[in-house]
Design a protein around this motif. Sequence first.
Motif, short mmCIF file in Angstrom:
data_model
loop_
_atom_site.label_atom_id
_atom_site.label_comp_id
_atom_site.label_asym_id
_atom_site.label_seq_id
_atom_site.Cartn_x
_atom_site.Cartn_y
_atom_site.Cartn_z
N UNK A 17 0.83 -1.21 0.00
CA UNK A 17 0.00 0.00 0.00
C UNK A 17 0.86 1.26 0.00
N UNK A 18 2.00 1.18 0.66
CA UNK A 18 2.92 2.31 0.69
C UNK A 18 3.48 2.58 -0.71
N UNK A 19 3.73 1.53 -1.47
CA UNK A 19 4.19 1.70 -2.85
C UNK A 19 3.17 2.50 -3.67
N UNK A 20 1.87 2.21 -3.43
CA UNK A 20 0.83 2.93 -4.15
C UNK A 20 0.86 4.42 -3.81
N UNK A 21 1.06 4.73 -2.52
CA UNK A 21 1.14 6.14 -2.13
C UNK A 21 2.35 6.81 -2.77
N UNK A 50 -5.82 4.85 3.90
CA UNK A 50 -5.75 3.40 3.71
C UNK A 50 -4.58 2.81 4.49
N UNK A 51 -3.45 3.50 4.46
CA UNK A 51 -2.27 3.04 5.21
C UNK A 51 -2.54 3.07 6.71
N UNK A 52 -3.23 4.10 7.18
CA UNK A 52 -3.57 4.20 8.60
C UNK A 52 -4.42 3.00 9.03
N UNK A 221 11.43 16.22 0.36
CA UNK A 221 12.75 16.43 0.97
C UNK A 221 13.54 15.12 1.13
N UNK A 222 12.99 14.06 0.51
CA UNK A 222 13.63 12.73 0.54
C UNK A 222 13.71 12.12 1.93
N UNK A 223 12.82 12.56 2.84
CA UNK A 223 12.79 11.97 4.17
C UNK A 223 11.84 10.77 4.25
N UNK A 224 11.06 10.57 3.19
CA UNK A 224 10.20 9.39 3.10
C UNK A 224 10.68 8.54 1.93
#
Length: 226
Positions: A17-21, A50-52, A221-224
């Motif tokens: 699901x994170x990939x989708x975000x 959805x991730x939550x 900012x490339x933090x995620x």
Amino acid sequence: RQIVKLNITNRHEYNEAKKDLLKYLKEWKDASDEQLKSAARGLIMVQIGHLKKISARGKIKDAVEWISDAIAEGEKIVLFIHHHEIGDELKKHFPSALFITGREDEDTRDFNKKKFQSDPEALLLICGIKAGIGLTLHASSRTTHLELPWTFADCEQNEDRCHRMGQTDNVTCSYLLGIDTYDEQIFDIIMSKKEMHNAITGTNDQVEESVVNGIIDLFNSDKIKL
């Protein structure tokens, strides 16, 4: 406020699901038209929601253990959730828990509130994040969020259910966050927006949008990263 870090049992589902975000974030990163940006925020907000939900489902195993330890010591806990699915899972582990969510009628809600307030054996009350507004629940000095709301205002209102006139103890407000999930970033963003909440009057839309913007800023900012 107390942060409790929990493992999640559905890491693969969460990562997918994170990939989708991240796909949405990449697609809309360079969008210039304001209307497109607005549409992107809506899509991103749905994906974060959805991730939550996935995180909440994955936290249940550790959350049940944490809650069980607390009530084994005779402590009353008000537990806040958002999704009925999460409440149904908790009911399997805590069949005697009382509920005040969007499913209960007014009479049932009132009965459950009074029972929790007066019955020393009633140790766990599970409330919907929005359903508990206005209730006085000072029989407990512990509020716990298994699921996070979008705004600091909702956190504060839920905490205040126990932190009411008549409360004789310090109130501990625990937030159960999934390790290496967006729970951690969202909690930090919500808490950082306290001042914004205090300055804004009107709807919560502006505050909720600021949470989404905070996630977008972290990505830019490339933090995620995945």
